[in-house]
Design a protein around this motif. Sequence first.
Motif, PDB file in Angstrom:
ATOM      1  N   TYR A 275      20.631  28.165  42.733  1.00 53.35           N
ATOM      2  CA  TYR A 275      21.784  28.338  41.724  1.00 53.35           C
ATOM      3  C   TYR A 275      22.043  27.033  40.755  1.00 53.35           C
ATOM      4  O   TYR A 275      22.842  27.384  39.526  1.00 53.35           O
ATOM      5  N   VAL A 285      26.263  32.478  36.677  1.00 55.63           N
ATOM      6  CA  VAL A 285      25.687  32.756  37.798  1.00 55.63           C
ATOM      7  C   VAL A 285      26.478  34.287  38.276  1.00 55.63           C
ATOM      8  O   VAL A 285      27.818  34.093  38.241  1.00 55.63           O
ATOM      9  N   VAL A 297      28.753  27.134  43.125  1.00 52.73           N
ATOM     10  CA  VAL A 297      29.080  28.031  42.173  1.00 52.73           C
ATOM     11  C   VAL A 297      30.645  28.099  41.977  1.00 52.73           C
ATOM     12  O   VAL A 297      31.235  28.645  43.017  1.00 52.73           O
TER      13      VAL A 297
END
Length: 362
Positions: A275, A285, A297
């Motif tokens: 990520y 994402v 994230v």
Amino acid sequence: MRIAFYAPLKSPNHPVVSGDRQMARMLVKALEHGGHSVELASELRIYLRRPEPESFDALKIEVRGEAARLTKLWDRDGKPDLWFSYHPYYKAPDLIGPELASAFAVPYVTAEASYSRRRNTGLWADSQALVARAIKQAALNICFTQRDRQGLTNAIPDAALGMLSPFIDTSVFQELPVRGCPTRLVTVAMMRSGDKVESYRMLAQALGRIGHLPWTMSVVGDGPARDEVRAQFAGLPADRIEWLGAIEPAAVPDVLYRGGIYLWPGYGEAYGVAYLEAQAAGLPVVAQDIAGVPEVVRDGQTGFLTPPGDVAAFASAIARLLAHNDERIIMAAEARRFVLEERSLDGAAARLAELISKISAS
């Protein structure tokens, strides 16, 4: 400081690519970046695939041999200033470091240690007891996520804890990326049973819901569950999916740069180095709000985190970014800024130096 580094689950030199190996390598880099001398104490892999006493007993014999080798080495060349153990947990306890550190009066440190009460049955209870003992002994246990920190706090209230956010070496992402195709979706993940297959299954189901939208997908990854994974995508048009297989880590940034959105549901992810790499390459994402994913994230800023198990919500988040390119561009820029400025090797090295200085000063 002279630091003895050990990763019982997977050595930094292990031939199989994985997030564990990558983070072990990043930690070594960060420690060296901070001015420390790092030596790999041992490459003995301590991994209990199943709770089999015979396997555990065989490992203990190898551990005694490694401990004897290191004792002889330290007696001859001098002991290190610190033992650094990466990712000890119930299937991969550090069976070497705690006793050696105690015998030689060397500070013991863990990073990403974990403890799960639900594993306290049979042999796992025995291996977890060893992990708990090491955590209690440690001068510092470095946690990468609040989830892990809370787990250690609940199980071992008197453990010495510190925080280090997950990070990557951003040097390969410093150049501004060539703008990729906004409708090209990308995922990078191994193909193995369990959580990985479940994530691929959810991904395929979500894509099946947005077939009316323009998109193509590049999938990087391979593994023993390859056939099972591909079977999940059998109902999708074959010309929309590009199966790239396993590629060298150095080639991953180019694949990311060609994409527009990074997708991975993230079942069971401790946090997910991939990520961070995707965001560094300028890809927003779409993932689930699950496990340690929220540590890497930022929901609504660098991507979308959807409710666990909600395929419709996952598909809707993808559709939103496909349909609103202006929003995707804004998120892409913030994703890149977030990783390059807040999750870099330089920042991690400074934080590690700060944490370790408190040990050496105590």
